[in-house]
Design a protein around this motif. Structure first.
Motif, PDB file in Angstrom:
ATOM      1  N   THR A 197       0.849  -1.184   0.000  1.00 43.03           N
ATOM      2  CA  THR A 197       0.000   0.000   0.000  1.00 43.03           C
ATOM      3  C   THR A 197       0.884   1.232   0.000  1.00 43.03           C
ATOM      4  N   ASN A 198       0.606   2.178  -0.901  1.00 42.34           N
ATOM      5  CA  ASN A 198       1.461   3.365  -0.953  1.00 42.34           C
ATOM      6  C   ASN A 198       1.028   4.410   0.066  1.00 42.34           C
ATOM      7  N   ASP A 199       1.734   5.521   0.120  1.00 45.14           N
ATOM      8  CA  ASP A 199       1.478   6.520   1.154  1.00 45.14           C
ATOM      9  C   ASP A 199       0.220   7.340   0.894  1.00 45.14           C
ATOM     10  N   GLU A 200      -0.495   7.025  -0.165  1.00 42.59           N
ATOM     11  CA  GLU A 200      -1.801   7.633  -0.408  1.00 42.59           C
ATOM     12  C   GLU A 200      -2.936   6.650  -0.104  1.00 42.59           C
ATOM     13  N   GLY A 201      -2.572   5.493   0.453  1.00 46.18           N
ATOM     14  CA  GLY A 201      -3.557   4.485   0.819  1.00 46.18           C
ATOM     15  C   GLY A 201      -4.016   3.610  -0.329  1.00 46.18           C
ATOM     16  N   LYS A 202      -3.303   3.661  -1.446  1.00 45.08           N
ATOM     17  CA  LYS A 202      -3.681   2.897  -2.638  1.00 45.08           C
ATOM     18  C   LYS A 202      -2.870   1.608  -2.727  1.00 45.08           C
ATOM     19  N   ALA A 203      -3.548   0.508  -3.062  1.00 41.14           N
ATOM     20  CA  ALA A 203      -2.854  -0.759  -3.300  1.00 41.14           C
ATOM     21  C   ALA A 203      -2.024  -0.631  -4.574  1.00 41.14           C
ATOM     22  N   VAL A 204      -0.756  -0.986  -4.485  1.00 42.37           N
ATOM     23  CA  VAL A 204       0.139  -0.879  -5.632  1.00 42.37           C
ATOM     24  C   VAL A 204       0.981  -2.140  -5.749  1.00 42.37           C
ATOM     25  N   THR A 205       1.510  -2.348  -6.937  1.00 44.29           N
ATOM     26  CA  THR A 205       2.458  -3.430  -7.185  1.00 44.29           C
ATOM     27  C   THR A 205       3.689  -2.835  -7.864  1.00 44.29           C
ATOM     28  N   ALA A 206       4.689  -3.656  -8.040  1.00 43.51           N
ATOM     29  CA  ALA A 206       5.903  -3.191  -8.713  1.00 43.51           C
ATOM     30  C   ALA A 206       5.609  -2.704 -10.124  1.00 43.51           C
ATOM     31  N   ALA A 207       4.579  -3.261 -10.742  1.00 52.07           N
ATOM     32  CA  ALA A 207       4.237  -2.867 -12.113  1.00 52.07           C
ATOM     33  C   ALA A 207       3.870  -1.387 -12.207  1.00 52.07           C
ATOM     34  N   ASP A 208       3.398  -0.806 -11.099  1.00 45.98           N
ATOM     35  CA  ASP A 208       3.039   0.618 -11.098  1.00 45.98           C
ATOM     36  C   ASP A 208       4.263   1.514 -11.272  1.00 45.98           C
ATOM     37  N   TYR A 209       5.447   0.960 -11.077  1.00 44.07           N
ATOM     38  CA  TYR A 209       6.676   1.763 -11.184  1.00 44.07           C
ATOM     39  C   TYR A 209       7.533   1.363 -12.377  1.00 44.07           C
ATOM     40  N   ARG A 210       6.978   0.520 -13.256  1.00 46.22           N
ATOM     41  CA  ARG A 210       7.688   0.206 -14.492  1.00 46.22           C
ATOM     42  C   ARG A 210       7.823   1.486 -15.316  1.00 46.22           C
ATOM     43  N   GLY A 211       8.938   1.615 -15.984  1.00 47.42           N
ATOM     44  CA  GLY A 211       9.210   2.816 -16.754  1.00 47.42           C
ATOM     45  C   GLY A 211       9.989   3.854 -15.965  1.00 47.42           C
TER      46      GLY A 211
END
Length: 205
Positions: free
Chosen positions: A50-64
């Motif tokens: 979970t990121n610091d905005e409370g959103k579920a994230v995965t490593a794919a969100d930071y590709r690029g």
């Protein structure tokens, strides 16, 4: 008798270094990297947090983006704030290309490090820093994936406690491949040099 905090931290650092001894290649003068090259010796960036905005994230969100992964916690009295400040200066030195870099600060103290707490903490250092937290199980699995280590110290009478942890800085390329390993002791210019190459101003492929 329990070891004092500094001794335990030193022990963790030694264990961390030993665990990476086979993974981190010796510097090869024919290669452009100034940091330890771990290409092919560490798994790709992968997590569900979970990121610091409370959103579920995965490593794919930071590709690029270049991902700079560091394990720590917001109540850390020394190495974490110093490391984040260190990385902030690195990104400042990179200039505009730093917009393609994300500092991923993963909490090893998820009980206290809520998304809101993480947000205020990381953004105080750099707008490109992302706080990540999750369940104790998820955090433990991620630290084991990258051979990091942490241990919670005995609590004080007021309920406060500290967490000793290793301090490796893992750098992943835009495709999520583990490429480099740094430490808080590495000079900023060495990290800047290698990030510049990864960002395309060189041909370190």
């Amino acid at each position: 008798m329990k070891l004092p905090r500094l001794a335990r931290l030193a022990s963790l650092s030694i264990l961390f270094a030993a665990s990476l001894l086979l993974a981190a290649c010796h510097h090869d003068e024919s290669q452009p990297w100034q940091l330890s090259d771990i290409s092919g010796h560490m798994p790709d960036l992968a997590f569900q947090l979970t990121n610091d905005e409370g959103k579920a994230v995965t490593a794919a969100d930071y590709r690029g983006k270049i991902a700079v992964l560091y394990f720590g916690y917001t109540h850390c009295p020394d190495v974490c704030p110093l490391t984040l400040a260190h990385l902030h200066v690195v990104l400042q030195k990179l200039g505009k290309p730093a917009d393609n870099v994300r500092i991923l600060f993963v909490s090893v103290d998820p009980t206290r490090d809520t998304p809101a707490v993480m947000h205020d903490y990381v953004k105080a250092f750099d707008p490109r820093a992302v706080g990540l937290t999750g369940s104790a199980t998820d955090i433990e699995a991620l630290t084991k994936r990258y051979r990091a280590a942490f241990t919670r110290e005995p609590g004080a009478a007021d309920g406060s406690y500290e967490v000793s942890h290793s301090s490796g800085i893992y750098i992943f390329d835009e495709s999520g491949k583990a490429r480099l390993l740094a430490t808080p002791a590495d000079p900023q210019d060495k990290i800047v040099h290698d990030l510049q190459l990864m960002l395309g101003s060189g041909n370190a492929s």
